[in-house]
Write a protein that holds these residues in place. Structure first.
Motif, PDB file in Angstrom:
ATOM      1  N   ASP A 113     -38.477  20.724  42.111  1.00  0.00           N
ATOM      2  CA  ASP A 113     -37.566  21.092  43.189  1.00  0.00           C
ATOM      3  C   ASP A 113     -38.025  22.440  43.739  1.00  0.00           C
ATOM      4  OD1 ASP A 113     -35.350  21.460  44.769  1.00  0.00           O
ATOM      5  OD2 ASP A 113     -34.021  22.019  43.116  1.00  0.00           O
ATOM      6  N   ARG A 131     -25.165  14.526  38.070  1.00  0.00           N
ATOM      7  CA  ARG A 131     -25.437  13.653  39.226  1.00  0.00           C
ATOM      8  C   ARG A 131     -26.912  13.806  39.553  1.00  0.00           C
ATOM      9  NH1 ARG A 131     -27.286  18.065  41.811  1.00  0.00           N
ATOM     10  NH2 ARG A 131     -26.030  19.842  41.244  1.00  0.00           N
ATOM     11  N   ASP A 155     -30.460  16.766  44.492  1.00  0.00           N
ATOM     12  CA  ASP A 155     -30.754  16.670  45.911  1.00  0.00           C
ATOM     13  C   ASP A 155     -31.632  17.866  46.215  1.00  0.00           C
ATOM     14  OD1 ASP A 155     -30.728  16.685  48.671  1.00  0.00           O
ATOM     15  OD2 ASP A 155     -28.581  16.383  48.862  1.00  0.00           O
ATOM     16  N   GLU A 192     -34.361  16.051  44.845  1.00  0.00           N
ATOM     17  CA  GLU A 192     -35.282  15.359  43.935  1.00  0.00           C
ATOM     18  C   GLU A 192     -35.160  13.838  44.011  1.00  0.00           C
ATOM     19  OE1 GLU A 192     -33.361  17.987  43.122  1.00  0.00           O
ATOM     20  OE2 GLU A 192     -33.997  18.893  41.250  1.00  0.00           O
TER      21      GLU A 192
HETATM   22  N1  GLY Z   1     -31.904  20.239  43.503  1.00  0.00           N
HETATM   23  C1  GLY Z   1     -31.003  20.873  42.659  1.00  0.00           C
HETATM   24  C2  GLY Z   1     -29.670  20.294  42.582  1.00  0.00           C
HETATM   25  O1  GLY Z   1     -29.424  19.215  43.064  1.00  0.00           O
HETATM   26  O2  GLY Z   1     -28.829  20.953  41.998  1.00  0.00           O
END
Ligand code: GLY
Ligand code: AMP
Length: 625
Positions: A407, A480, A483, A485
């Motif tokens: 990320d 969860r 986001d 990734e």
């Molecule tokens: N990409 C890091 C998160 O979703 O926390």
């Protein structure tokens, strides 16, 4: 709800019998006029055979299943008369190719076939024997839609069989036994398709919804909170609160809820839906604390010997100075990372460079910078190494993980600038074999920890790992998908081999993740976030976006986050397509994700990033370098 299936067979009919018995054992069909449950039979099977002497006709008689013997040259006439009655046509050892004329008669009900190889390899006759003679290491079974070309239709599912140590007879027996368990299950999933509700409005949920939309097992997709960029993927449900959403989901026959963001999970949405028998992909309220409370997560890690940075809890400003002093002693004078205990919109972590800075940040947290979420904080040892994100699925028994993803959290190239919600991702992470081993070892420890706690949720666990010199350390848990990734990781799932996200979720609900073998493409995937200037603090909004269709044409996937349809055309009220004719404008910091895997993926994704235009566009240029 009664379903009708016509099975086509020419020979022995062992698959036919396995199918009928599977449904009988589930109380879903009759054998000789009897079901094993009191419920009326819901699936009626009939058999069509083109060989008068075929044993399958005897089996049908013994099972009390209606059968038709039809000569192949009269098949078209026969089917024309029967047309309209069936929900599914199943080829089970039918030795004829169905010409287009017949497929047209059968449409719109799907026609499926089972083939004993990993298609597209070994199409046609004697597939098992040919695979065996060629000495392949693995072969398998494929279920696919039927088209006029032999064994060439879209693949629904595939299962592999390793050939090592097997004789030809052994291999045949193995393949047939897989066929007998695989085919009935697929038929069941095609007859009783799912109504799925995806909750959440970002690019992550856009990617999840788009994947589910492609599943052969989807009946209808519903969306809760979708942004204007992807609300056209399904039917949108407006709601006041989770109970209201539940009521509407039940009215619409929803049988699965997939939750994108953490907040609803921490607020207990999974518990609310589970109680009504809806399958939820998302943790319950108790285990959502792994993300909702850093202190809870730390205690979990400590209890199970999961490596993590040293830490100290501070619950009041009056304790702060003593805690910092103690921390300094314990950690060779290095300043701590400051973390709010609760959810703080992804901003609750600060990595200061000096003790003075640490002190003032810690103070501001405790004084209520994030309200109740930072009324308790932790001081944490600062670690160094390579960061990776691991997305794992958990069904209460088995942990299945995606490959590590990287990320890009900082706003600017070379990891400079502010922490953001994620400016891009690359997967699988480029890490050393030694580091892969660290990850695998960690995942084993995590699986036993979850097992020993008897954690009964069905959902996602995201481990943010620091791969340090000596081992993998957990920086944080999320409950969860990450986001951005997951936008990259879903692109790695190989649907040409039938790796289907909805099917994975269905298996999770049945506690059968142990049977899931995630298949990934052997390439890298790039996800670049296009953001708005001013992000993350104060992003510009309202800028008109153009070039989406060109980006799609270049082969890029586009998943929307901070966008709004500002369409003023006359059709605006009924407008469902944000892409085609309407006026999409920016409406948040992260505007959209661009995703591409395979050959020249990086060039393509960056070309698309240039093609899409709006005022104030910003993006990192170093994703995946
Ligand atoms: N990409 C890091 C998160 O979703 O926390
Ligand atoms: P997040 O919790 O996603 O806001 O992440 C904050 C970021 O802070 C992480 O991705 C790391 O880069 C960094 N971070 C968190 N904990 C530590 C730590 N103990 N040592 C070093 N960096 C950390």
């Amino acid at each position: 709800m009664t379903k009708k299936v016509l099975v086509f067979a020419s020979g022995n009919g062992s698959n036919f019998e396995a199918i009928v018995k599977y449904f009988y054992n589930k109380g879903l069909t009759c054998i000789n006029g009897k079901t094993i449950s009191d419920a009326a039979p819901q699936v009626i099977f009939e058999l069509l055979c083109d060989k008068k002497e075929a044993y399958v006709l005897k089996r049908a008689k013994n099972l009390g299943i209606r059968s038709f013997y039809v000569k192949f040259d009269t098949l078209a006439d026969f089917l024309t008369q029967q047309k309209g009655d069936y929900d599914l046509f199943v080829l089970a050892g039918f030795m004829r190719i169905l010409p287009e004329k017949i497929l047209k008669i059968l449409a719109p009900a799907p026609v499926i076939n089972i083939h004993p190889s990993l298609l597209p390899k070994f199409k046609g006759k004697d597939a098992i024997e040919r695979a065996f003679r060629e000495g392949v290491k693995k072969t398998g079974v494929t279920v696919h839609y039927v088209t006029k070309n032999v064994d060439s239709g879209k693949i629904i599912e595939q299962r592999e069989v390793q050939t090592a140590g097997l004789s030809l007879d052994g291999l045949e027996a193995r393949i047939h036994s897989i066929e007998h368990s695989m085919y009935p299950e697929i038929i069941e999933k095609l007859l009783f398709k799912r109504r799925v509700l995806v909750f959440g409005g970002g690019a992550r949920e856009n990617a999840i919804a788009a994947k589910i939309k492609k599943s052969p097992y989807l009946d209808k997709l519903f969306l809760a909170g979708a942004n204007d960029g992807f609300k056209n993927l399904g039917e949108n449900i407006e709601f006041i609160d989770y109970n209201d959403l539940l009521k509407k989901a039940l009215t619409n026959g929803v049988d699965m809820l997939v939750v994108g963001p953490e907040n609803p999970l921490c607020e207990g949405i999974a518990d609310i839906f589970n109680k009504e028998g809806i399958n939820v992909i998302g943790v319950n309220k108790y285990w959502a604390q792994l993300e909702g409370s850093k202190i809870f997560a730390k205690k979990f890690m400590q209890k199970h010997g999961i490596k993590t940075a040293d830490y100290k809890v501070v619950t009041a400003e009056s304790e702060l100075l003593a805690a910092l002093k103690d921390f300094k002693k314990r950690n060779n004078n290095a300043p701590p990372v400051i973390k709010a205990d609760g959810l703080a919109l992804g901003k609750g972590v600060s990595v200061p460079d000096t003790f003075d800075e640490a002190e003032s940040i810690a103070k501001s947290f405790l004084e209520g910078k994030f309200g109740k979420a930072s009324s308790r904080i932790i001081l944490e040892e600062r670690l160094s190494g390579v960061e990776v994100s691991i997305m794992s699925l958990w069904d209460g028994d088995t942990l299945v993980s995606f490959p590590p993803a990287s990320d890009y959290k900082r706003l600017l190239d070379d990891n400079r600038g502010e922490n953001t919600g994620g400016m891009g991702a690359y997967a699988p992470s480029k890490i050393l074999i030694k580091q892969k081993k660290q990850v695998n070892k960690y995942l084993k420890v995590l699986q036993s920890a979850l097992k020993s706690e008897k954690t009964d949720f069905t959902g996602v666990l995201y481990s943010g790992l620091m791969l340090a010199k000596d081992d993998a350390y957990v920086l944080e848990y999320n409950v969860r998908f990450g986001d951005p990734e997951i936008q990259a990781l879903l692109e790695l799932l190989d649907d040409t081999k039938g790796a289907d996200l909805l099917d994975i979720f269905i298996k999770m609900g049945e506690k059968r993740l142990n049977e899931v073998d995630l298949k990934f493409k052997r390439t890298g995937t790039y996800c670049v976030t296009l953001a708005s200037s001013g992000y993350p603090e104060n992003p510009e909004k309202g800028a008109q976006i153009s070039g989406i269709n060109s980006a799609l044409k270049q082969g890029c996937k586009v998943y929307f986050a901070g966008v709004k349809n500002d369409c003023l055309c006359q059709a605006a009220e009924n407008c469902t397509s944000a892409l085609a004719s309407c006026n999409l404008v920016t409406n948040g910091g992260r505007v959209l994700s661009l995703v591409k895997s395979g050959k020249n993926a990086r060039d393509i994704v960056y070309r698309a990033a240039e093609t899409i235009k709006y005022k104030g566009k910003i993006f990192r240029k170093d994703i995946g370098l």
